[in-house]
Design a protein around this motif. Structure first.
Motif, PDB file in Angstrom:
ATOM      1  N   LEU A 489       0.833  -1.202   0.000  1.00  0.00           N
ATOM      2  CA  LEU A 489       0.000   0.000   0.000  1.00  0.00           C
ATOM      3  C   LEU A 489       0.863   1.244   0.000  1.00  0.00           C
ATOM      4  O   LEU A 489       0.511   2.261  -0.642  1.00  0.00           O
ATOM      5  CB  LEU A 489      -0.920  -0.004   1.236  1.00  0.00           C
ATOM      6  CG  LEU A 489      -2.055  -1.043   1.220  1.00  0.00           C
ATOM      7  CD1 LEU A 489      -2.829  -1.013   2.548  1.00  0.00           C
ATOM      8  CD2 LEU A 489      -3.008  -0.791   0.053  1.00  0.00           C
ATOM      9  N   ASP A 490       1.999   1.213   0.702  1.00  0.00           N
ATOM     10  CA  ASP A 490       2.900   2.372   0.695  1.00  0.00           C
ATOM     11  C   ASP A 490       3.456   2.601  -0.711  1.00  0.00           C
ATOM     12  O   ASP A 490       3.536   3.753  -1.180  1.00  0.00           O
ATOM     13  CB  ASP A 490       4.047   2.166   1.684  1.00  0.00           C
ATOM     14  CG  ASP A 490       3.554   2.175   3.130  1.00  0.00           C
ATOM     15  OD1 ASP A 490       2.431   2.695   3.373  1.00  0.00           O
ATOM     16  OD2 ASP A 490       4.253   1.640   4.025  1.00  0.00           O
ATOM     17  N   SER A 493       0.772   4.026  -2.906  1.00  0.00           N
ATOM     18  CA  SER A 493       0.464   5.437  -2.624  1.00  0.00           C
ATOM     19  C   SER A 493       1.545   6.361  -3.181  1.00  0.00           C
ATOM     20  O   SER A 493       1.277   7.531  -3.469  1.00  0.00           O
ATOM     21  CB  SER A 493       0.346   5.659  -1.105  1.00  0.00           C
ATOM     22  OG  SER A 493      -0.683   4.869  -0.572  1.00  0.00           O
ATOM     23  N   ARG A 502      -6.851   6.876  -4.854  1.00  0.00           N
ATOM     24  CA  ARG A 502      -6.082   7.238  -3.680  1.00  0.00           C
ATOM     25  C   ARG A 502      -6.940   7.166  -2.412  1.00  0.00           C
ATOM     26  O   ARG A 502      -6.461   6.810  -1.331  1.00  0.00           O
ATOM     27  CB  ARG A 502      -5.514   8.654  -3.894  1.00  0.00           C
ATOM     28  CG  ARG A 502      -4.535   9.085  -2.791  1.00  0.00           C
ATOM     29  CD  ARG A 502      -3.858  10.364  -3.184  1.00  0.00           C
ATOM     30  NE  ARG A 502      -3.027  10.164  -4.391  1.00  0.00           N
ATOM     31  CZ  ARG A 502      -1.812   9.642  -4.390  1.00  0.00           C
ATOM     32  NH1 ARG A 502      -1.270   9.253  -3.238  1.00  0.00           N
ATOM     33  NH2 ARG A 502      -1.144   9.475  -5.503  1.00  0.00           N
ATOM     34  N   ALA A 505      -7.015   3.615  -1.389  1.00  0.00           N
ATOM     35  CA  ALA A 505      -5.714   3.194  -0.862  1.00  0.00           C
ATOM     36  C   ALA A 505      -5.506   3.700   0.561  1.00  0.00           C
ATOM     37  O   ALA A 505      -4.955   3.002   1.422  1.00  0.00           O
ATOM     38  CB  ALA A 505      -4.594   3.701  -1.785  1.00  0.00           C
ATOM     39  N   GLU A 506      -5.961   4.949   0.822  1.00  0.00           N
ATOM     40  CA  GLU A 506      -5.827   5.486   2.180  1.00  0.00           C
ATOM     41  C   GLU A 506      -6.693   4.696   3.172  1.00  0.00           C
ATOM     42  O   GLU A 506      -6.304   4.446   4.311  1.00  0.00           O
ATOM     43  CB  GLU A 506      -6.226   6.964   2.198  1.00  0.00           C
ATOM     44  CG  GLU A 506      -5.217   7.835   1.462  1.00  0.00           C
ATOM     45  CD  GLU A 506      -5.668   9.281   1.385  1.00  0.00           C
ATOM     46  OE1 GLU A 506      -6.813   9.553   1.848  1.00  0.00           O
ATOM     47  OE2 GLU A 506      -4.897  10.134   0.911  1.00  0.00           O
TER      48      GLU A 506
END
Length: 690
Positions: A489-490, A493, A502, A505-506
């Motif tokens: 995920l990092d 992003s 986004r 993803a957050e």
């Protein structure tokens, strides 16, 4: 209902033993009485056969059978001559059955009793007449008022009724044509409220074996026609025969006598011709005082043997069922209280007819009857003795069975209570299983149940150990895939993403962070539980620890007012100060999270006989019903935050583990004012002895 009560009710079935014994005794008593009646019948048949073969013994007068029934009068044997005074006191002592004289209207007018002693005939006549008409001495008639007539085989005598005094007997002398006095008839009159009474005596030879009586009741003393009369004189005018005991028959009857057997021979009309024997056994002495049987015991035996109510049997009388029929009959009687057989004794009587053997007669006449009587005292004594032994044996057996059943029930109840206590104490307050469940030594159903409980608790203990290690296993196994997800995920992003991508993803990153904090909390709880068991205890001042912690909580939570109520003197305690501080951190943090801003959170320390009580009270929502104990279980929480705060319910669980380590207890309840919740920690105050 308890097991002992159930077995006690079940033991009442043993009462069927006395009932069955009573039924057996009743059948035995019936068989014995039937056997006694059969023996009496055989005796009566033997005597009847002997008398039938010698009819002159029972019927010595051939003219006796041709006389009409009811005309004969019976001469009772008198042990001594009575005093002829008109009162008849000696007659009442003999208790002879009187002969009733019935008037034309069907009502009894008089009754007469006759007896014989030393060749003299005695007579007692009682007349019921409330308005007697006595003879008027001024009258020229021989009897102007009431009159009693005595008929013999050759003469008629008239006796004018007087109120008192001697009897004046008259007979008519045809040669002189007038009535003359007969001095051989001696007697006296006596008056009573119900009439008058005559006591008379005459020589037996004067009657020539025949006698009749007539009682004439007139309305006045004018010599008019009789208003009522009653007589034993037959329609042919010839007096009836006098019936008395027969010495030859008496001598013949003694050949059949045996102890406690009474034999009686009666004629066609039931008059006793001979009697021998007694209903008492020969060894019993009438002069000796008799031991009275308690009425309660008699009643009890009658209830056991189910003896029916029997008619009484007077000494010198038998009912018509035994004296006036052509069949062999038997009947049980109850002896009169004043009889020689004893009060409430059963008497069996069998009556056998004596029938002539003249073959040329179509209907053979009955010469008389033989009545064999015997008391059932011996049988009753036997059955009562058996009933007494039965009662003692059955009572002892029932008592022994009852004691055994109660002992067995108590032993079963003790085993069941022991199993129940073991099952109740199998789990401690923290939910852990204790390993001291008892093992059975008896291989029965309760032993099998005990083994089943032990096996079940063993399986639950294995499952509980698995659940206790599940948190550390999940924490260890999920960390690697979770790290992969978070790194992916990092990286995602860091690239170019659309606004919508986004946002997703957050959200995934926030979820991963929350999952990571949960795993960290699980791991921390697992490590903390292990570290608690390895902590070392020491002596410290509990009041000083609370003052330091309260100042720290006030600095850390300025939005709430945190106050301490503690004795000023030192409060010695033995434990792990750092663990107790961690416990208070959990309680205060829990109170702060629920209490509104600006509210007061109170810490109170008190001491009683059992130790210290530390209470943390705060305002806020109340505990739901039933969560007083569940609140300290693992993964239990009452917070209504939608699960966003990540509270897993491990804080209070850890606090309870610390309380258990200090051999204390932690409780939660609503405040008495209903404005919040209070958590109470009980700690022992005893220091260890060196």
């Amino acid at each position: 209902m308890k097991l002992r009560s159930q077995l006690l009710l079940l033991s009442l079935i043993t009462l069927s033993l006395p009932w069955a014994g009573c039924q057996y005794l009743r059948h035995v008593d019936a068989a014995l009485t039937q056997g006694q009646m059969q023996t009496l019948e055989a005796t009566g048949n033997a005597i009847a056969a002997r008398l039938a073969s010698a009819p002159q013994l029972i019927a010595p007068d051939p003219e006796r059978g041709g006389r009409p029934p009811g005309a004969q009068l019976y001469l009772n044997p008198l042990p001594q001559p009575p005093v002829v005074d008109g009162y008849g006191g000696e007659w009442r002592a003999q208790k002879f059955k009187p002969r009733q004289l019935i008037a034309e209207d069907g009502e009894p007018l008089a009754q007469v009793t006759l007896g014989k002693n030393a060749q003299r005939i005695y007579l007692l006549l009682t007349v019921k007449d409330r308005t007697p008409s006595y003879h008027d001495p001024r009258s020229t008639l021989p009897a102007s008022g009431d009159l009693v007539e005595v008929f013999t085989a050759r003469e008629r005598y008239i006796l004018p009724v007087a109120s008192q005094g001697p009897v004046k007997a008259l007979w008519f002398n045809p040669r002189r044509g007038k009535y003359e006095r007969e001095l051989r008839l001696r007697g006296r009159w006596s008056a009573s409220t119900r009439g008058y009474q005559l006591e008379l005596t005459l020589p037996a030879a004067l009657s020539h074996g025949e006698l009749a009586l007539r009682v004439i009741d007139r309305a006045d003393s004018s010599g008019g026609p009789p208003a009522r009369e009653a007589s034993t004189l037959p329609a042919d005018g010839r007096p009836g025969k006098l019936v008395e005991r027969l010495p030859a028959l008496q001598q013949e009857l003694t050949h059949f006598a045996r102890p406690d057997l009474e034999l009686t021979v009666v004629d066609q009309e039931g008059f006793i011709l001979a009697r021998t024997g007694s209903l008492l056994p020969p060894e019993e002495d009438d002069s000796a005082p008799k031991e009275s049987t308690p009425w309660l015991r008699d009643w009890f035996y009658r209830q056991i043997l189910d003896t029916p109510a029997l008619p009484p049997l007077p000494d010198d009388n038998y009912p018509d069922a035994l004296t006036k029929n052509r069949e062999t009959t038997g009947q049980w009687f109850r002896a009169a209280p004043d009889s020689t057989a004893g009060s409430d004794s059963r008497i069996g009587a069998v009556s056998v007819p004596v029938i002539t053997r003249a073959d040329e007669i179509i209907e053979r006449p009955i010469l008389g009857r033989v009545i064999a009587s015997q008391s059932a005292d011996a049988l009753q004594s036997l059955t009562e003795s058996a009933a007494r032994r039965l009662w003692l044996i059955t009572a002892g057996a029932a008592g022994l069975v009852l004691l055994l059943l109660l002992g067995y029930a108590s032993w079963l109840s003790w085993r069941i209570r022991r199993l129940q206590r073991a099952a109740s104490n199998a789990v401690d307050a923290s939910g852990r299983l204790r390993g001291d469940f008892p093992k059975p030594f008896i291989r029965d159903e309760l032993g099998a149940l005990n083994r089943s409980f032990a096996s079940l608790l063993a399986e639950l203990d294995h499952y509980h150990q698995y659940l206790r290690s599940l948190a550390s296993k999940l924490s260890h196994e999920l960390r690697t895939p979770l790290a992969v997800v978070r790194s992916s995920l990092d990286n995602l992003s860091a690239g170019d993403l659309s606004q919508e991508s986004r946002r997703y993803a957050e959200r995934a990153a926030d979820g991963g962070a929350r999952l990571s904090s949960i795993l960290n909390a699980l791991s921390a709880a697992s490590h903390l539980e292990a570290s608690i068991s390895q902590a070392e205890k020491e002596a410290f001042d509990l009041a000083d620890l609370l003052q330091v912690l309260t100042q720290s909580y006030a600095d850390a939570h300025p939005a709430h007012r945190i106050a301490l109520n503690c004795p000023p003197s030192p409060q010695p305690c033995y434990g792990a100060p750092e663990l107790l501080a961690q416990l208070l951190d959990k309680l205060v943090d829990n109170a702060v999270s629920f209490a509104p801003e600006g509210s007061k959170i109170s810490l109170t320390l008190t001491r009683d006989k059992r130790g210290y009580v530390l209470a943390v009270s705060n305002q806020g929502p109340l505990l739901p019903e039933g969560f007083g104990r569940k609140l300290f279980d693992s993964l239990v929480s009452v917070r209504d935050d939608g699960g966003k705060a990540g509270h897993l319910g491990l804080g209070l669980h850890i606090a309870r583990l610390i309380a258990d380590f200090h051999q204390g207890s932690l409780k939660a309840s609503n405040r008495e004012d209903g404005q919040g919740v209070v958590f109470s920690l009980e700690l022992p105050s005893d220091l260890p002895r060196e």
